[in-house]
Design a protein around this motif. Sequence first.
Motif, PDB file in Angstrom:
ATOM      1  N   THR A  57      93.751 -73.931 -15.651  1.00  0.00           N
ATOM      2  CA  THR A  57      93.678 -72.492 -15.376  1.00  0.00           C
ATOM      3  C   THR A  57      92.409 -71.947 -15.992  1.00  0.00           C
ATOM      4  O   THR A  57      91.931 -72.478 -17.011  1.00  0.00           O
ATOM      5  CB  THR A  57      94.903 -71.749 -15.965  1.00  0.00           C
ATOM      6  N   PRO A  58      91.806 -70.924 -15.414  1.00  0.00           N
ATOM      7  CA  PRO A  58      90.652 -70.287 -16.070  1.00  0.00           C
ATOM      8  C   PRO A  58      91.089 -69.617 -17.374  1.00  0.00           C
ATOM      9  O   PRO A  58      92.229 -69.169 -17.512  1.00  0.00           O
ATOM     10  CB  PRO A  58      90.190 -69.257 -15.043  1.00  0.00           C
ATOM     11  N   ALA A  59      90.165 -69.544 -18.309  1.00  0.00           N
ATOM     12  CA  ALA A  59      90.435 -68.874 -19.586  1.00  0.00           C
ATOM     13  C   ALA A  59      89.735 -67.534 -19.669  1.00  0.00           C
ATOM     14  O   ALA A  59      89.547 -66.992 -20.753  1.00  0.00           O
ATOM     15  CB  ALA A  59      90.020 -69.762 -20.750  1.00  0.00           C
ATOM     16  N   GLY A  60      89.340 -66.978 -18.509  1.00  0.00           N
ATOM     17  CA  GLY A  60      88.676 -65.687 -18.507  1.00  0.00           C
ATOM     18  C   GLY A  60      87.361 -65.745 -19.255  1.00  0.00           C
ATOM     19  O   GLY A  60      86.609 -66.711 -19.154  1.00  0.00           O
ATOM     20  N   TYR A  61      87.093 -64.697 -20.035  1.00  0.00           N
ATOM     21  CA  TYR A  61      85.856 -64.671 -20.808  1.00  0.00           C
ATOM     22  C   TYR A  61      85.850 -65.749 -21.881  1.00  0.00           C
ATOM     23  O   TYR A  61      84.791 -66.128 -22.374  1.00  0.00           O
ATOM     24  CB  TYR A  61      85.685 -63.301 -21.463  1.00  0.00           C
ATOM     25  N   GLY A  62      87.039 -66.264 -22.221  1.00  0.00           N
ATOM     26  CA  GLY A  62      87.104 -67.321 -23.217  1.00  0.00           C
ATOM     27  C   GLY A  62      86.364 -68.575 -22.812  1.00  0.00           C
ATOM     28  O   GLY A  62      85.919 -69.348 -23.666  1.00  0.00           O
ATOM     29  N   ASP A  63      86.194 -68.802 -21.505  1.00  0.00           N
ATOM     30  CA  ASP A  63      85.465 -69.984 -21.048  1.00  0.00           C
ATOM     31  C   ASP A  63      84.015 -69.951 -21.494  1.00  0.00           C
ATOM     32  O   ASP A  63      83.351 -70.988 -21.553  1.00  0.00           O
ATOM     33  CB  ASP A  63      85.541 -70.091 -19.522  1.00  0.00           C
ATOM     34  N   ALA A  64      83.499 -68.753 -21.785  1.00  0.00           N
ATOM     35  CA  ALA A  64      82.086 -68.635 -22.158  1.00  0.00           C
ATOM     36  C   ALA A  64      81.853 -68.838 -23.652  1.00  0.00           C
ATOM     37  O   ALA A  64      80.704 -68.844 -24.097  1.00  0.00           O
ATOM     38  CB  ALA A  64      81.558 -67.268 -21.741  1.00  0.00           C
ATOM     39  N   ILE A  65      82.923 -69.004 -24.433  1.00  0.00           N
ATOM     40  CA  ILE A  65      82.752 -69.198 -25.880  1.00  0.00           C
ATOM     41  C   ILE A  65      82.190 -70.587 -26.132  1.00  0.00           C
ATOM     42  O   ILE A  65      82.713 -71.594 -25.638  1.00  0.00           O
ATOM     43  CB  ILE A  65      84.097 -69.008 -26.615  1.00  0.00           C
ATOM     44  N   ASN A  66      81.146 -70.648 -26.909  1.00  0.00           N
ATOM     45  CA  ASN A  66      80.453 -71.906 -27.196  1.00  0.00           C
ATOM     46  C   ASN A  66      81.191 -72.666 -28.303  1.00  0.00           C
ATOM     47  O   ASN A  66      81.286 -72.186 -29.431  1.00  0.00           O
ATOM     48  CB  ASN A  66      79.012 -71.613 -27.618  1.00  0.00           C
ATOM     49  N   VAL A  67      81.687 -73.874 -27.966  1.00  0.00           N
ATOM     50  CA  VAL A  67      82.408 -74.696 -28.944  1.00  0.00           C
ATOM     51  C   VAL A  67      81.662 -76.000 -29.213  1.00  0.00           C
ATOM     52  O   VAL A  67      82.244 -76.972 -29.699  1.00  0.00           O
ATOM     53  CB  VAL A  67      83.847 -74.988 -28.465  1.00  0.00           C
ATOM     54  N   ASP A  68      80.373 -76.038 -28.907  1.00  0.00           N
ATOM     55  CA  ASP A  68      79.614 -77.279 -29.073  1.00  0.00           C
ATOM     56  C   ASP A  68      79.671 -77.808 -30.495  1.00  0.00           C
ATOM     57  O   ASP A  68      79.625 -79.034 -30.715  1.00  0.00           O
ATOM     58  CB  ASP A  68      78.150 -77.052 -28.665  1.00  0.00           C
ATOM     59  N   ALA A  69      79.787 -76.909 -31.478  1.00  0.00           N
ATOM     60  CA  ALA A  69      79.829 -77.353 -32.873  1.00  0.00           C
ATOM     61  C   ALA A  69      81.067 -78.170 -33.192  1.00  0.00           C
ATOM     62  O   ALA A  69      81.118 -78.850 -34.236  1.00  0.00           O
ATOM     63  CB  ALA A  69      79.763 -76.134 -33.793  1.00  0.00           C
ATOM     64  N   LEU A  70      82.060 -78.151 -32.320  1.00  0.00           N
ATOM     65  CA  LEU A  70      83.327 -78.849 -32.587  1.00  0.00           C
ATOM     66  C   LEU A  70      83.409 -80.208 -31.913  1.00  0.00           C
ATOM     67  O   LEU A  70      84.259 -81.032 -32.272  1.00  0.00           O
ATOM     68  CB  LEU A  70      84.503 -77.988 -32.110  1.00  0.00           C
ATOM     69  N   LEU A  71      82.554 -80.459 -30.931  1.00  0.00           N
ATOM     70  CA  LEU A  71      82.738 -81.625 -30.065  1.00  0.00           C
ATOM     71  C   LEU A  71      82.542 -82.952 -30.784  1.00  0.00           C
ATOM     72  O   LEU A  71      83.192 -83.948 -30.432  1.00  0.00           O
ATOM     73  CB  LEU A  71      81.786 -81.531 -28.868  1.00  0.00           C
ATOM     74  N   ALA A  72      81.643 -82.983 -31.762  1.00  0.00           N
ATOM     75  CA  ALA A  72      81.358 -84.233 -32.463  1.00  0.00           C
ATOM     76  C   ALA A  72      81.763 -84.174 -33.930  1.00  0.00           C
ATOM     77  O   ALA A  72      81.376 -85.042 -34.714  1.00  0.00           O
ATOM     78  CB  ALA A  72      79.870 -84.566 -32.335  1.00  0.00           C
ATOM     79  N   ASP A  73      82.542 -83.168 -34.307  1.00  0.00           N
ATOM     80  CA  ASP A  73      82.993 -83.024 -35.693  1.00  0.00           C
ATOM     81  C   ASP A  73      84.185 -83.949 -35.918  1.00  0.00           C
ATOM     82  O   ASP A  73      85.255 -83.746 -35.314  1.00  0.00           O
ATOM     83  CB  ASP A  73      83.392 -81.571 -35.949  1.00  0.00           C
ATOM     84  N   PRO A  74      84.062 -84.979 -36.759  1.00  0.00           N
ATOM     85  CA  PRO A  74      85.152 -85.963 -36.900  1.00  0.00           C
ATOM     86  C   PRO A  74      86.486 -85.340 -37.301  1.00  0.00           C
ATOM     87  O   PRO A  74      87.531 -85.686 -36.750  1.00  0.00           O
ATOM     88  CB  PRO A  74      84.620 -86.906 -37.985  1.00  0.00           C
ATOM     89  N   GLY A  75      86.459 -84.429 -38.263  1.00  0.00           N
ATOM     90  CA  GLY A  75      87.708 -83.816 -38.707  1.00  0.00           C
ATOM     91  C   GLY A  75      88.378 -83.018 -37.609  1.00  0.00           C
ATOM     92  O   GLY A  75      89.604 -83.053 -37.439  1.00  0.00           O
ATOM     93  N   PHE A  76      87.566 -82.302 -36.847  1.00  0.00           N
ATOM     94  CA  PHE A  76      88.135 -81.502 -35.773  1.00  0.00           C
ATOM     95  C   PHE A  76      88.653 -82.393 -34.652  1.00  0.00           C
ATOM     96  O   PHE A  76      89.724 -82.146 -34.084  1.00  0.00           O
ATOM     97  CB  PHE A  76      87.090 -80.515 -35.230  1.00  0.00           C
ATOM     98  N   VAL A  77      87.886 -83.443 -34.318  1.00  0.00           N
ATOM     99  CA  VAL A  77      88.331 -84.362 -33.258  1.00  0.00           C
ATOM    100  C   VAL A  77      89.639 -85.039 -33.662  1.00  0.00           C
ATOM    101  O   VAL A  77      90.538 -85.231 -32.835  1.00  0.00           O
ATOM    102  CB  VAL A  77      87.224 -85.394 -32.957  1.00  0.00           C
ATOM    103  N   ASP A  78      89.780 -85.393 -34.945  1.00  0.00           N
ATOM    104  CA  ASP A  78      91.045 -85.973 -35.422  1.00  0.00           C
ATOM    105  C   ASP A  78      92.216 -85.032 -35.141  1.00  0.00           C
ATOM    106  O   ASP A  78      93.297 -85.465 -34.722  1.00  0.00           O
ATOM    107  CB  ASP A  78      90.966 -86.248 -36.924  1.00  0.00           C
TER     108      ASP A  78
END
Length: 763
Positions: A57-78
């Motif tokens: 489903t679309p997330a509205g304006y939430g789709d535009a939030i930049n989460v690149d800082a989380l993609l390769a963060d080991p703790g977050f990926v865990d």
Amino acid sequence: MLTDEQLKALWKGFAPPSWATWQKNYLDFLTWAHGTPEPELRTEAAQKKLWNARAITPAGYGDAINVDALLADPGFVDAIVGLRGRAWPSDVAARAAAIQDEYERILGMAVARDVKPRPYAKLQRLVGALLPAELTCVLSYDAVRHAAKLLLGDASDPQLVAQVQMRARLRAVLGEEKNLAEHVRRSTFCWWIHENYERLAAGQMPPWKGNVAVDSEAMRPPEDKLPSLVVWPFAKQYVGYLAVRNFAGAYRAVVQAALPGLSQDDLVGVLQASGSFDNVPTPLLRQLIIRAKGLGFIEERGGLLYATKDGDELLGSEQLDILIERFFERVFGFAQLLRHLDEHPGSTDEAVVGALQALYPNWTTARVPSDLRNWSSYLGLLQRDEHGGLFLTQYGKAWVARLPKNLPKPPPEASPGMDPRTPIVSLPAIPYPAFDAILARFKADPEIADFVFEDRQLATLHAAWRSNPRKRFVLLSGLSGTGKTAVTLCYSRAVCELMGISVSEHREIVPVSPDWRDPSGLLGYFNALHADPTFQAEPALRLVLRAAADPGRPYFLILDEMNLARVERYFAPFLSAMETGEDLVLHANGVDVNDVPPRVPWPANLHIAGTVNMDETTHPFSDKVLDRAFTLEFWDVDLKSFFERAAAKAPGKRLLEVEEALCELHGAMREVRRHFGYRTAGEVLAFMHAAPELGGMAPAAFLDQAVFSKVLPRLRGEDTPAFKGALEALMGICKRRSLAVSEVKLGSMMELLKRTGVTRFWA
């Protein structure tokens, strides 16, 4: 709430053909998310795909939030990958709470990694992809509330808790899901229920064709395309938006307080008592309430303010989309600021302020543009680079992309070259009358005949009002009933008549109320109980506006019983303006509201007088007030002259014995400054003239009652030789003149004085 039988019937007929593509893409995504080996799921590409799950489903304006800082963060990926294989409690309530807690923990990790704004909807969709048996594709606040009301009968739980409970209800009624395809159907069924909410809530089933619900326009999947934003015309927008403490938290506090329905005054009181608005002046709280109403978060019904549907969303939803929409729609400068940054990325603060001031020249300081910038930053719409330049975030760009091509502009009269301080009316000045003429007119005034004034007193008032061209402010203190208010009224009337101007237009008498704690009693306030924001202009404000627009003529503001409330609180704007010569600030809006401008130059033609009584019901004056005022004292009372005037008005009706008695009593009481004024003496004479002739009742008995009722109540004091001597003298007068009731009362007061050291009439 839908019954089990209704749910079974709806489920049986749930087969919208137009949803086939959506459901297939949804299923393909879940198949990938659950079939991908864990090492591959941990890759940056796989994590990015999880976050961008538009197939669900679309997330509205939430789709535009930049989460690149989380993609390769080991703790977050865990934390993300750990969702897929985690064992959750079997109890529905415990499972719902555990999933909600884990969602909030992961969200907190994102915030700690400086992801702004918070990716509420995006993360909820990701969790739903990894927990397809527990959540649904329903993300928006309204949609979840609609589905929860129909499936659970309650919509008060947090988003994820409600989702888990909805899926549990469907499982209990329809049986266990057998595969991912069944999870997709149950999830999209919840959206379908939301789309048909109005009909189902009214007890109407959808139209059927055979055993299948008709695929009508109302039965559509969530739209990926966001609608264009609506921006109101300039005349309907707020201009001069104020920063508020705690940003969105302040509006949520207003909505929360208004849930049971409160009057505006009660709502102010609740906010003040909450502890969240300590040291916030009452006028600013009123303005906050006005703006909450103007933004559509509260509304008036039956004289009370209640939360609206949008206010409920602001209060219940973790996202601030509804607040951002209202700002774009109704706050002038908000859209213009973001459009400027879209066209001029990297602008400095000075460049942004300059652009907005060029658009609206009445913003003569950086305050309002800075407020707009601070709000935009708080809402995650803009950010700074390492050099301090301002840029739109991806989230901000998504909002700006929805703006109309042409944004509203101020009308031509607000363009450069217009001086908002220019008076509305420009009339030729009229010379102020000479004192001799004022004195002659004053003495001919019939309303002053009941009071005795020396020429010196009137001359002092005249000089005090005319000596300082910016501070025409006098305080008239002293004994009640000596004509303090009357002298100002008659002086001002004499001036107006000599100048040929209307007394009613150029003078206002305002009784001060003991409950005044802010300037609203004088300057008015925004009124939230109207469909559109309005300004309640009080009589004093209207006089000030007339004075500012007509600087060539005098205006008189008489504040009666000025110190019944604390002058420093309600009179502060006047004190500041008359001292500094700066504008008198009337309200915080950037443009006129109901013809009331935000500020006016201090009217040097405004003559202010405050009458003052000093007793236990009043407040003392601070040096701040006294330094700005010229104080006149009215303590001397010439009863002999007063009685002669009264006799001249009504010859043949003089009561010499009454006059002599009052003069004796007045003389004894004057020694301890508890004497009475002309008003009391006049009322005693009027009482004696009106006393009926009763057989066996001597005139002295009526005088006794008059003295008891009008003179003795002023007595109070401590055991000092002077006060004790005054009581003894009064008792002697009453005894000689056969005022028995008064004599007994004075005797009891004397006994109390001996026992306790203090006494008063009302003891």
